[in-house]
Every structure is written in C-alpha cells, then in structure tokens.
Write a protein that holds these residues in place. Structure first.
Motif, PDB file in Angstrom:
ATOM      1  N   ASP A   1       0.818  -1.221   0.000  1.00 40.79           N
ATOM      2  CA  ASP A   1       0.000   0.000   0.000  1.00 40.79           C
ATOM      3  C   ASP A   1       0.847   1.265   0.000  1.00 40.79           C
ATOM      4  O   ASP A   1       0.460   2.273  -0.579  1.00 40.79           O
ATOM      5  CB  ASP A   1      -0.917   0.020   1.232  1.00 40.79           C
ATOM      6  N   ARG A   2       1.985   1.214   0.679  1.00 45.19           N
ATOM      7  CA  ARG A   2       2.822   2.410   0.817  1.00 45.19           C
ATOM      8  C   ARG A   2       4.205   2.094   0.237  1.00 45.19           C
ATOM      9  O   ARG A   2       5.162   1.821   0.956  1.00 45.19           O
ATOM     10  CB  ARG A   2       2.924   2.836   2.289  1.00 45.19           C
ATOM     11  N   LEU A   3       4.283   2.143  -1.064  1.00 47.28           N
ATOM     12  CA  LEU A   3       5.502   1.735  -1.773  1.00 47.28           C
ATOM     13  C   LEU A   3       6.513   2.871  -1.827  1.00 47.28           C
ATOM     14  O   LEU A   3       6.165   4.024  -2.084  1.00 47.28           O
ATOM     15  CB  LEU A   3       5.153   1.306  -3.199  1.00 47.28           C
ATOM     16  N   VAL A   4       7.778   2.523  -1.594  1.00 44.32           N
ATOM     17  CA  VAL A   4       8.899   3.409  -1.910  1.00 44.32           C
ATOM     18  C   VAL A   4       9.809   2.667  -2.877  1.00 44.32           C
ATOM     19  O   VAL A   4      10.172   1.508  -2.643  1.00 44.32           O
ATOM     20  CB  VAL A   4       9.686   3.825  -0.650  1.00 44.32           C
ATOM     21  N   THR A   5      10.150   3.332  -3.981  1.00 47.86           N
ATOM     22  CA  THR A   5      11.107   2.781  -4.929  1.00 47.86           C
ATOM     23  C   THR A   5      12.456   3.440  -4.688  1.00 47.86           C
ATOM     24  O   THR A   5      12.564   4.668  -4.712  1.00 47.86           O
ATOM     25  CB  THR A   5      10.652   3.039  -6.379  1.00 47.86           C
ATOM     26  N   LEU A   6      13.463   2.618  -4.436  1.00 42.44           N
ATOM     27  CA  LEU A   6      14.835   3.098  -4.277  1.00 42.44           C
ATOM     28  C   LEU A   6      15.621   2.654  -5.501  1.00 42.44           C
ATOM     29  O   LEU A   6      15.928   1.468  -5.651  1.00 42.44           O
ATOM     30  CB  LEU A   6      15.463   2.554  -2.997  1.00 42.44           C
ATOM     31  N   GLU A   7      15.916   3.601  -6.383  1.00 43.88           N
ATOM     32  CA  GLU A   7      16.651   3.307  -7.617  1.00 43.88           C
ATOM     33  C   GLU A   7      18.133   3.588  -7.398  1.00 43.88           C
ATOM     34  O   GLU A   7      18.500   4.644  -6.891  1.00 43.88           O
ATOM     35  CB  GLU A   7      16.110   4.159  -8.756  1.00 43.88           C
ATOM     36  N   ILE A   8      18.973   2.637  -7.820  1.00 43.84           N
ATOM     37  CA  ILE A   8      20.402   2.728  -7.536  1.00 43.84           C
ATOM     38  C   ILE A   8      21.205   2.516  -8.823  1.00 43.84           C
ATOM     39  O   ILE A   8      21.117   1.456  -9.453  1.00 43.84           O
ATOM     40  CB  ILE A   8      20.825   1.672  -6.493  1.00 43.84           C
ATOM     41  N   GLY A   9      21.984   3.513  -9.205  1.00 47.21           N
ATOM     42  CA  GLY A   9      22.958   3.350 -10.282  1.00 47.21           C
ATOM     43  C   GLY A   9      22.382   3.014 -11.635  1.00 47.21           C
ATOM     44  O   GLY A   9      22.987   2.243 -12.385  1.00 47.21           O
ATOM     45  N   ALA A  10      21.229   3.576 -11.968  1.00 43.74           N
ATOM     46  CA  ALA A  10      20.605   3.300 -13.261  1.00 43.74           C
ATOM     47  C   ALA A  10      20.782   4.504 -14.177  1.00 43.74           C
ATOM     48  O   ALA A  10      20.351   5.609 -13.853  1.00 43.74           O
ATOM     49  CB  ALA A  10      19.121   2.990 -13.082  1.00 43.74           C
ATOM     50  N   GLY A  11      21.410   4.297 -15.326  1.00 46.64           N
ATOM     51  CA  GLY A  11      21.716   5.388 -16.235  1.00 46.64           C
ATOM     52  C   GLY A  11      20.675   5.588 -17.311  1.00 46.64           C
ATOM     53  O   GLY A  11      19.653   4.889 -17.362  1.00 46.64           O
ATOM     54  N   THR A  12      20.963   6.526 -18.194  1.00 45.37           N
ATOM     55  CA  THR A  12      20.008   6.891 -19.245  1.00 45.37           C
ATOM     56  C   THR A  12      20.324   6.264 -20.597  1.00 45.37           C
ATOM     57  O   THR A  12      19.484   6.293 -21.491  1.00 45.37           O
ATOM     58  CB  THR A  12      19.981   8.423 -19.421  1.00 45.37           C
TER      59      THR A  12
END
Length: 269
Positions: A207-218
């Motif tokens: 219900d209470r999601l946090v996305t932690l994105e690490i080291g992802a480039g473009t």
C-alpha cells in the motif's frame, strides 16, 4: 536534509522496491562499460580489434566467432562468480527486514549479486536475464538451465575461450547466456517473465511503496523508466545522472551506490 527525508519515507513504507542498474556493482569492483575507462579499457583485445560492446554483446558474435564471444562472456561469468557483493547489499537486506512486506529487486544487471548477497530468488526480477543461466544459441527449445557446470578458462590478453564452450542439452549445438543482447530475437524471456509475474503479485500487496533506484543510467533506460512508472515515492541514487522530472514524491540524490546506501542506512537507524 534529503537523506533524512529519504530515510523517513522508507520508515513510512510497507514495501521497498529496489531498482538497480550497472552502478550498483561498481563498489564491488565490477566494471562499468560506459564509465570513464570505457568498454575497451576493460577489454583491450576487443579495443585493438575495434569491436564495440554492441557487436560482442550480440547473438551474431556467437555465430561469427564463438571462442571470442565466450571469451567475453566467460570472463564476465568468472568475474561475477569471484567478486563479493559490497556491504550495501547487506544494508538493504537489513532495511527490508524492517518493513511489513520487505523488499523486491528489479534489476538490469545480469551478475546475480542480489541473490549472492542473500536476497531470496523469488524476490528478484532480472529483466535482462542472467549470465548464470544458459539457452541454446539457435533457440531449439524453450529450455533454460543453470551454467553451474561450466567453468570457463579465458585467455584474457586475447579475450578468447580456452577449451570447449557449453553446448545445448537438447540438440548438442552451441549454448549462449540467457541474457538479452543487442539485436536479439532469440532470447528466451520465460524465466524473466515469471520473475516479473512474481513482482506484480508482490506489488499488489503493498500500500505504501517506496522505490529506491540505484545506479541506473540513461543510455539503456530500462530501470529508470520502470522506476518512474511506479506508484508511491521514488528515491534515485546516481552520482552522475540524478535528475528527476519535477514531482513532489521524488528525491534525487547525487551519490554512488555504497555511499548512498550507507547514508540511508545510518539515517534510518
């Protein structure tokens, strides 16, 4: 302070989605082919031959020169097996244990280091496949099998496999890694698709999601795009490309993987 805000968001979450790109492995000592040294800095033999990353990470390479293609992938397989995941992985596991629904990993990395660090296999989605699994290079069937019995010996100076390459268990022809490559129409995605189904089932419980994105480039933005499509709050750790289009539920932290995770872990405690 942004780190304190990010830690507060994780404390308020009931599930943590960890999305990770190549930058996650740099602090373990793994090369980043798009980093300052570049691909040819890591594989000088391919540089001398002017063979680009997109040309060797390609099914056509296994047709043209299997020894060279498996020299490249065999070296990577041995490197990933020998390398220990950095301390940030254990910190993320510890954070996950504090949340009601724990964590789930979505990664473009093929090194298997989340599972090696202790994340349950059923909580990892390897969207581009895994170097630790094989498939027939001709895709004679839908079979995908572990590469455990394959112990590559590589002439690193020339990026060539010494000895026999792995063979398909069904037809006896050349096998290849079960990894999505460039111009790849024969990749068997069944294993990754099942992992993605597991992820969707997990997301439905949070219900209470946090996305932690690490080291992802473009350059290959699979992970960044996926992160930005998720509901809830987004925290991005990236020392070079931290930018996020303006949104009140996102934090952009210009930090590398290990440093960023350490600061989050300390602020969370």
């Amino acid at each position: 302070m942004q780190i304190e805000q990010a830690a507060a968001w994780i404390r308020q979450a009931d599930g943590l989605l960890l999305t990770a790109g190549a930058g996650m492995g740099i602090d373990s000592g793994l090369p980043d082919f798009r980093g300052p040294g570049g691909f040819w800095g890591v594989y000088p033999a391919l540089g001398r031959a002017r063979i680009a990353f997109e040309a060797i990470a390609n099914p056509a390479a296994f047709e043209r020169n299997p020894a060279l293609a498996w020299g490249f992938y065999g070296h990577r397989l041995a490197l990933y097996r020998q390398t220990k995941p950095h301390a940030g992985f254990a910190m993320l596991l510890a954070l996950a244990e504090k949340l009601e629904h724990g964590a789930f990993v979505f990664t473009s990395n093929v090194d298997g280091h989340f599972k090696k660090a202790g994340f349950p296999a059923e909580r990892v989605c390897e969207v581009h496949g895994s170097i630790s699994h094989l498939q027939c290079a001709a895709a004679c069937s839908e079979e995908i099998w572990p590469a455990d019995s394959f112990q590559p010996e590589v002439d690193s100076e020339n990026c060539l496999l010494i000895g026999d390459p792995p063979l398909c268990r069904r037809c006896g022809q050349l096998a290849r890694p079960n990894i999505l490559m460039f111009n790849d129409w024969q990749w068997l995605e069944r294993r990754s698709a099942l992992q993605r189904q597991n992820l969707q089932r997990w997301l439905a419980t949070v219900d209470r999601l946090v996305t932690l994105e690490i080291g992802a480039g473009t350059q290959v933005p699979s992970v960044r795009n996926f992160s930005e499509r998720q509901p809830g709050r987004l925290i991005r750790l990236n020392p070079n490309e931290p930018e996020i289009a303006h949104r009140p539920d996102a934090l952009a932290l210009p930090l590398g993987a290990l440093k960023g995770i350490e600061q989050l872990y300390q602020a969370f405690a």
